[in-house]
Write a protein that holds these residues in place. Sequence first.
Motif, PDB file in Angstrom:
ATOM      1  N   ALA A   1      -1.371  -0.077  -8.241  1.00  0.00           N
ATOM      2  CA  ALA A   1      -2.184   0.708  -7.722  1.00  0.00           C
ATOM      3  C   ALA A   1      -3.306  -0.593  -7.069  1.00  0.00           C
ATOM      4  O   ALA A   1      -4.423  -0.292  -6.212  1.00  0.00           O
ATOM      5  CB  ALA A   1      -2.652   2.034  -8.843  1.00  0.00           C
ATOM      6  N   TRP A   2      -3.575  -1.182  -8.344  1.00  0.00           N
ATOM      7  CA  TRP A   2      -4.479  -1.732  -7.820  1.00  0.00           C
ATOM      8  C   TRP A   2      -5.138  -3.116  -5.944  1.00  0.00           C
ATOM      9  O   TRP A   2      -5.708  -2.501  -5.295  1.00  0.00           O
ATOM     10  CB  TRP A   2      -5.555  -2.989  -9.195  1.00  0.00           C
ATOM     11  CG  TRP A   2      -6.331  -2.656  -9.631  1.00  0.00           C
ATOM     12  CD1 TRP A   2      -5.392  -2.146 -11.379  1.00  0.00           C
ATOM     13  CD2 TRP A   2      -7.789  -2.147  -9.756  1.00  0.00           C
ATOM     14  NE1 TRP A   2      -6.751  -1.602 -11.586  1.00  0.00           N
ATOM     15  CE2 TRP A   2      -8.007  -1.251 -11.413  1.00  0.00           C
ATOM     16  CE3 TRP A   2      -8.821  -2.574  -9.239  1.00  0.00           C
ATOM     17  CZ2 TRP A   2      -9.155  -0.579 -10.908  1.00  0.00           C
ATOM     18  CZ3 TRP A   2     -10.172  -1.651  -9.120  1.00  0.00           C
ATOM     19  CH2 TRP A   2      -9.897  -1.473 -10.982  1.00  0.00           C
TER      20      TRP A   2
ATOM     21  N   TRP B   1      -9.951   8.980  -5.486  1.00  0.00           N
ATOM     22  CA  TRP B   1      -8.625   9.516  -5.340  1.00  0.00           C
ATOM     23  C   TRP B   1      -8.570   7.693  -4.659  1.00  0.00           C
ATOM     24  O   TRP B   1      -8.927   7.647  -3.401  1.00  0.00           O
ATOM     25  CB  TRP B   1      -8.278  10.541  -4.583  1.00  0.00           C
ATOM     26  CG  TRP B   1      -7.390  10.525  -4.643  1.00  0.00           C
ATOM     27  CD1 TRP B   1      -5.497  11.323  -5.319  1.00  0.00           C
ATOM     28  CD2 TRP B   1      -5.955  10.641  -3.093  1.00  0.00           C
ATOM     29  NE1 TRP B   1      -4.281  10.757  -5.100  1.00  0.00           N
ATOM     30  CE2 TRP B   1      -4.361  10.861  -3.421  1.00  0.00           C
ATOM     31  CE3 TRP B   1      -6.428  10.080  -2.188  1.00  0.00           C
ATOM     32  CZ2 TRP B   1      -3.759  10.861  -2.022  1.00  0.00           C
ATOM     33  CZ3 TRP B   1      -5.558  10.010  -1.464  1.00  0.00           C
ATOM     34  CH2 TRP B   1      -4.254   9.560  -1.173  1.00  0.00           C
ATOM     35  N   GLY B   2      -6.846   7.555  -5.003  1.00  0.00           N
ATOM     36  CA  GLY B   2      -6.785   6.478  -4.045  1.00  0.00           C
ATOM     37  C   GLY B   2      -7.251   5.934  -4.434  1.00  0.00           C
ATOM     38  O   GLY B   2      -7.449   4.416  -5.518  1.00  0.00           O
ATOM     39  N   PRO B   3      -8.245   4.222  -3.560  1.00  0.00           N
ATOM     40  CA  PRO B   3      -9.243   3.519  -3.439  1.00  0.00           C
ATOM     41  C   PRO B   3     -10.234   3.817  -4.385  1.00  0.00           C
ATOM     42  O   PRO B   3     -10.846   4.969  -4.511  1.00  0.00           O
ATOM     43  CB  PRO B   3      -9.590   3.107  -2.379  1.00  0.00           C
ATOM     44  CG  PRO B   3      -8.026   4.167  -1.469  1.00  0.00           C
ATOM     45  CD  PRO B   3      -8.034   4.743  -2.083  1.00  0.00           C
TER      46      PRO B   3
ATOM     47  N   TYR C   1      -4.448  -0.226  -3.550  1.00  0.00           N
ATOM     48  CA  TYR C   1      -5.325   0.659  -2.899  1.00  0.00           C
ATOM     49  C   TYR C   1      -6.356  -0.486  -2.593  1.00  0.00           C
ATOM     50  O   TYR C   1      -6.940   0.812  -1.411  1.00  0.00           O
ATOM     51  CB  TYR C   1      -5.730   1.884  -4.120  1.00  0.00           C
ATOM     52  CG  TYR C   1      -4.706   2.895  -4.410  1.00  0.00           C
ATOM     53  CD1 TYR C   1      -4.199   3.400  -3.276  1.00  0.00           C
ATOM     54  CD2 TYR C   1      -4.300   3.759  -5.965  1.00  0.00           C
ATOM     55  CE1 TYR C   1      -3.181   4.554  -3.767  1.00  0.00           C
ATOM     56  CE2 TYR C   1      -3.535   4.607  -5.989  1.00  0.00           C
ATOM     57  CZ  TYR C   1      -2.955   5.185  -5.136  1.00  0.00           C
ATOM     58  OH  TYR C   1      -1.948   6.102  -5.659  1.00  0.00           O
TER      59      TYR C   1
ATOM     60  N   ALA D   1       2.587   1.976  -3.513  1.00  0.00           N
ATOM     61  CA  ALA D   1       1.387   2.359  -4.566  1.00  0.00           C
ATOM     62  C   ALA D   1       0.940   3.656  -4.346  1.00  0.00           C
ATOM     63  O   ALA D   1       0.798   5.049  -4.897  1.00  0.00           O
ATOM     64  CB  ALA D   1      -0.255   1.713  -4.097  1.00  0.00           C
ATOM     65  N   LEU D   2       1.420   4.167  -2.824  1.00  0.00           N
ATOM     66  CA  LEU D   2       0.950   5.663  -2.570  1.00  0.00           C
ATOM     67  C   LEU D   2       1.983   6.212  -3.070  1.00  0.00           C
ATOM     68  O   LEU D   2       2.097   7.803  -3.645  1.00  0.00           O
ATOM     69  CB  LEU D   2       0.899   6.182  -0.787  1.00  0.00           C
ATOM     70  CG  LEU D   2      -0.849   5.739  -0.915  1.00  0.00           C
ATOM     71  CD1 LEU D   2      -0.809   5.044   1.078  1.00  0.00           C
ATOM     72  CD2 LEU D   2      -1.889   6.234  -1.010  1.00  0.00           C
TER      73      LEU D   2
ATOM     74  N   ALA E   1       0.699  -1.346  -0.585  1.00  0.00           N
ATOM     75  CA  ALA E   1      -0.012  -0.119   0.109  1.00  0.00           C
ATOM     76  C   ALA E   1       1.163   1.670   0.155  1.00  0.00           C
ATOM     77  O   ALA E   1       0.522   2.236  -0.952  1.00  0.00           O
ATOM     78  CB  ALA E   1      -1.038   0.440   1.469  1.00  0.00           C
TER      79      ALA E   1
ATOM     80  N   LEU F   1      -5.928  -0.615   0.862  1.00  0.00           N
ATOM     81  CA  LEU F   1      -6.450   0.085   1.934  1.00  0.00           C
ATOM     82  C   LEU F   1      -7.818   0.212   2.344  1.00  0.00           C
ATOM     83  O   LEU F   1      -7.920   0.877   3.697  1.00  0.00           O
ATOM     84  CB  LEU F   1      -5.671   1.721   1.219  1.00  0.00           C
ATOM     85  CG  LEU F   1      -3.952   2.304   1.364  1.00  0.00           C
ATOM     86  CD1 LEU F   1      -3.920   3.074   0.270  1.00  0.00           C
ATOM     87  CD2 LEU F   1      -4.223   2.264   3.094  1.00  0.00           C
TER      88      LEU F   1
END
Length: 435
Positions: A71-72, A413-415, A75, A54-55, A51, A78
């Motif tokens: 990312a997938w 945004w994010g997840p 996120y 990804a951030l 996580a 999270l």
Amino acid sequence: MIFALIVVPVLGLFFGVHRYLWCRLIRDTTAPGGRARRAGTVAALALPLLALAALLAGRLGAPFVLQQVLAWPGYLWLALVLYLVLALLAGEAVRAVWLAVWPRVAPARRPEPAAIGAPDPAPPATSTSSPSSPSSPSSPSSPPTPTLLPPHTPALPPLPAPPRRLFVARAVAAGASLAAVATVGYGTATTLRGPRVKRVTVPLAKLPRAAHGFRIAVVSDIHLGPVLGRAHTRRIVDTINRTRPDLVAIVGDLVDGSVPDLGPAAEPLRALESRYGSYFVTGNHEYYSGAAQWVDHVRELGVHPLENARTELPGFDLAGINDLAGESEHAGPDYGRALGGRDTARAVVLLAHQPVTIHDTARHGVDLQLSGHTHGGQMWPVTYLAAATNPTVAGLARYGDTQLYVTRGAGAWGPPVRVGAPPDVTVVELASLRA
């Protein structure tokens, strides 16, 4: 120093939450040294690092393909952490009540009756001897006299009690996991399904009768990035075009990345259709990846940037200001440039990404501000945090003589998860009081 004071507690909280998840989901439900515990411990160490990767991948300049790979899972984890923690905290109460009432409702474990016809076990032999006396000493050669006890059924040893704490821990962990996965699955499907259309009518006192019914399609927070790409843009463009608006207003946070990486994802914006064109103002996320390059690029796509600028439309003025994040590049909001020298008898609609600018906007005599930024909170219960930090989270509100409309945005945004705050494109219909 200030950076350390912020980052260290945040990282401490982040890993502390994962420690709690490990305790409740792994330690309390698995046998020490077993394969399940080892695998769960490895996952508990790897997932928070994934996580964080990804951030930080975009900020650290990682290749875009690597950003997409991270990312997938990063996120989505999270989002799962949020709802796992909420479900497990609720489960703490369930755990306490369950363990307290278990002894009262659990059936007693009783021995099974002996089989019919089975011989009784031989009773233990006991011996008695008459007390010795000086006149008749006991004979060492005389055997003890056995005494037979009445036949009886001996008590069997109690059966082992079920490990009720393990059962309760596993039940709470399974229920929390199921609830979290279902919630995140629903929120992901809501995001990927695309925005729904909302419609709102806003009366403006200065709007002439000829402009009555003018329709502005407001979209914000599209957030093109490693998760949401070209297909996401196409869904939004198709949704907007179906409303047949007079004008399209893109109110910031179009992208999370650079033009070389996300230019193809933004390409469908070229297909936007409206009577008076499409307009764009920057959001805070544009400044994280280079606002100037995106201003130039959206212009190439046929979308008109309003950088602290104004244009005259039939019946009213349309103005736009840069986002507050632009102040770090000496390109923040400038009301003087955007509104100076205009005919104050005409109504003015202002595009401004963040709703917190509404108080400055009201002081400049704007009739209507269109904003985004909040995502409506995006994921409950983050909605409460969004409400605490913004004057209006979503919908229409009035501040003196100025009205503010905040859209929940079309992306995430994010997840890529939305719970309790579905994405939308809003058609704002201007109404004249003289009509």
